[in-house]
Scaffold this motif. Structure first.
Motif, PDB file in Angstrom:
ATOM      1  N   GLY A 165       0.943  -1.133  -0.048  1.00  0.00           N
ATOM      2  CA  GLY A 165       0.235   0.057  -0.123  1.00  0.00           C
ATOM      3  C   GLY A 165       0.566   0.718   0.123  1.00  0.00           C
ATOM      4  N   GLU A 166       2.576   0.678  -0.050  1.00  0.00           N
ATOM      5  CA  GLU A 166       2.916   2.589   0.525  1.00  0.00           C
ATOM      6  C   GLU A 166       4.224   1.998  -1.445  1.00  0.00           C
ATOM      7  N   THR A 167       4.617   2.540  -1.260  1.00  0.00           N
ATOM      8  CA  THR A 167       6.165   2.628  -2.729  1.00  0.00           C
ATOM      9  C   THR A 167       6.956   2.612  -1.741  1.00  0.00           C
ATOM     10  N   LEU A 168       7.389   1.879  -2.290  1.00  0.00           N
ATOM     11  CA  LEU A 168       9.253   2.109  -1.823  1.00  0.00           C
ATOM     12  C   LEU A 168       9.724   2.398  -2.372  1.00  0.00           C
ATOM     13  N   SER A 169      10.330   3.918  -2.015  1.00  0.00           N
ATOM     14  CA  SER A 169      10.952   4.897  -2.720  1.00  0.00           C
ATOM     15  C   SER A 169      13.398   4.012  -2.765  1.00  0.00           C
ATOM     16  N   ASP A 170      13.782   3.389  -1.653  1.00  0.00           N
ATOM     17  CA  ASP A 170      14.407   3.106  -1.173  1.00  0.00           C
ATOM     18  C   ASP A 170      14.928   2.376  -2.756  1.00  0.00           C
ATOM     19  N   ASP A 171      15.650   2.700  -3.687  1.00  0.00           N
ATOM     20  CA  ASP A 171      16.362   1.839  -4.876  1.00  0.00           C
ATOM     21  C   ASP A 171      16.991   1.422  -4.414  1.00  0.00           C
ATOM     22  N   SER A 172      18.458   1.621  -3.398  1.00  0.00           N
ATOM     23  CA  SER A 172      19.304   0.684  -2.858  1.00  0.00           C
ATOM     24  C   SER A 172      18.431  -0.783  -2.342  1.00  0.00           C
ATOM     25  N   ARG A 173      17.752  -0.531  -1.566  1.00  0.00           N
ATOM     26  CA  ARG A 173      17.384  -1.675  -0.386  1.00  0.00           C
ATOM     27  C   ARG A 173      16.357  -2.294  -1.504  1.00  0.00           C
ATOM     28  N   ALA A 174      15.637  -1.546  -2.108  1.00  0.00           N
ATOM     29  CA  ALA A 174      14.419  -2.278  -3.250  1.00  0.00           C
ATOM     30  C   ALA A 174      14.977  -3.506  -4.425  1.00  0.00           C
ATOM     31  N   THR A 175      16.407  -2.646  -4.675  1.00  0.00           N
ATOM     32  CA  THR A 175      17.235  -3.373  -5.750  1.00  0.00           C
ATOM     33  C   THR A 175      17.847  -4.392  -4.599  1.00  0.00           C
ATOM     34  N   ALA A 176      18.424  -4.179  -3.506  1.00  0.00           N
ATOM     35  CA  ALA A 176      19.150  -6.002  -2.873  1.00  0.00           C
ATOM     36  C   ALA A 176      18.009  -6.407  -2.506  1.00  0.00           C
ATOM     37  N   VAL A 177      16.930  -6.518  -2.152  1.00  0.00           N
ATOM     38  CA  VAL A 177      15.777  -7.204  -2.318  1.00  0.00           C
ATOM     39  C   VAL A 177      16.366  -8.244  -3.526  1.00  0.00           C
ATOM     40  N   VAL A 178      15.822  -6.777  -4.560  1.00  0.00           N
ATOM     41  CA  VAL A 178      15.262  -7.989  -5.466  1.00  0.00           C
ATOM     42  C   VAL A 178      16.453  -8.863  -6.188  1.00  0.00           C
ATOM     43  N   ASP A 179      17.649  -8.759  -6.203  1.00  0.00           N
ATOM     44  CA  ASP A 179      19.219  -9.409  -6.563  1.00  0.00           C
ATOM     45  C   ASP A 179      18.438 -10.135  -5.179  1.00  0.00           C
ATOM     46  N   ARG A 180      18.287 -10.663  -4.610  1.00  0.00           N
ATOM     47  CA  ARG A 180      18.140 -11.437  -3.434  1.00  0.00           C
ATOM     48  C   ARG A 180      17.402 -12.438  -3.453  1.00  0.00           C
ATOM     49  N   PHE A 181      15.627 -11.788  -3.940  1.00  0.00           N
ATOM     50  CA  PHE A 181      15.050 -12.978  -4.453  1.00  0.00           C
ATOM     51  C   PHE A 181      15.582 -13.961  -5.882  1.00  0.00           C
TER      52      PHE A 181
END
Length: 183
Positions: free
Chosen positions: A155-171
């Motif tokens: 329900g909210e946007t994830l604006s921290d790109d580095s954290r989002a990128t790390a989560v996606v890379d780990r996934f």
């Protein structure tokens, strides 16, 4: 008339009709001796010279013919020798050409093999580069979609790109690891 001839023949019967008169024999013998002497002294030497010259010419021609025959035989032997040498040389040239042909074919095969390996390696490198490019683009797309979906779920946007990128890379790394384990 017949009687006259028979009488004339009877008168001359004491003389032999087959034997000429003595003066005819003497003069004929003198003429014969003169002709014989002239023939012996003049004609016979000329004829002998002519026969000697002809004999010498014939012997010279025979000698020349023998010499020509020897030269022809020598020329034939030389021709035969040269022909044999030419055949040998032609055989050597054919053999060298075969060897050169084999070398050229081997070099062409080797060159084709090297070129095929180079083309294959270049194709593999290009495929690998395209795979990596596609993988990077796909990760970026999947990451963006995952962040958008996660933002929609949360329900909210994830604006921290580095954290989002790390989560996606780990996934994605977990997803690849599970894929490798399944194989």
């Amino acid at each position: 008339m017949l009687n006259a001839l028979v009488t004339l023949a009877a008168e001359e019967a004491e003389h032999n009709p087959l034997l000429p008169a003595m003066y005819d024999i003497v003069w004929s013998a003198v003429c014969f001796v003169i002709i014989l002497v002239v023939a012996w002294k003049v004609a016979l030497p000329n004829v002998a010279k002519m026969l000697d010259a002809r004999s010498a010419a014939i012997e010279g021609n025979i000698a020349k013919a023998d010499e020509a025959q020897k030269q022809a035989e020598a020329a034939l032997e030389e021709y035969t020798r040269q022909l044999a040498e030419a055949r040998t040389e032609a055989g050597e040239i054919r053999e060298a050409a075969r060897e050169d042909g084999k070398k050229i074919v081997a070099e062409a095969k080797e060159s084709a093999t090297v070129e095929a390996a180079r083309v294959t390696a270049a194709a593999q490198a290009q495929i690998e580069a395209e795979r990596k490019t596609t993988l990077v683009a796909l990760r970026s797309e999947v990451g963006t979609l995952a962040i958008d979906l996660a933002g929609g779920v949360v329900g909210e946007t994830l604006s921290d790109d580095s954290r989002a990128t790390a989560v996606v890379d780990r996934f994605l790394a977990d997803l690849e690891a599970s894929e490798k384990a399944a194989k």
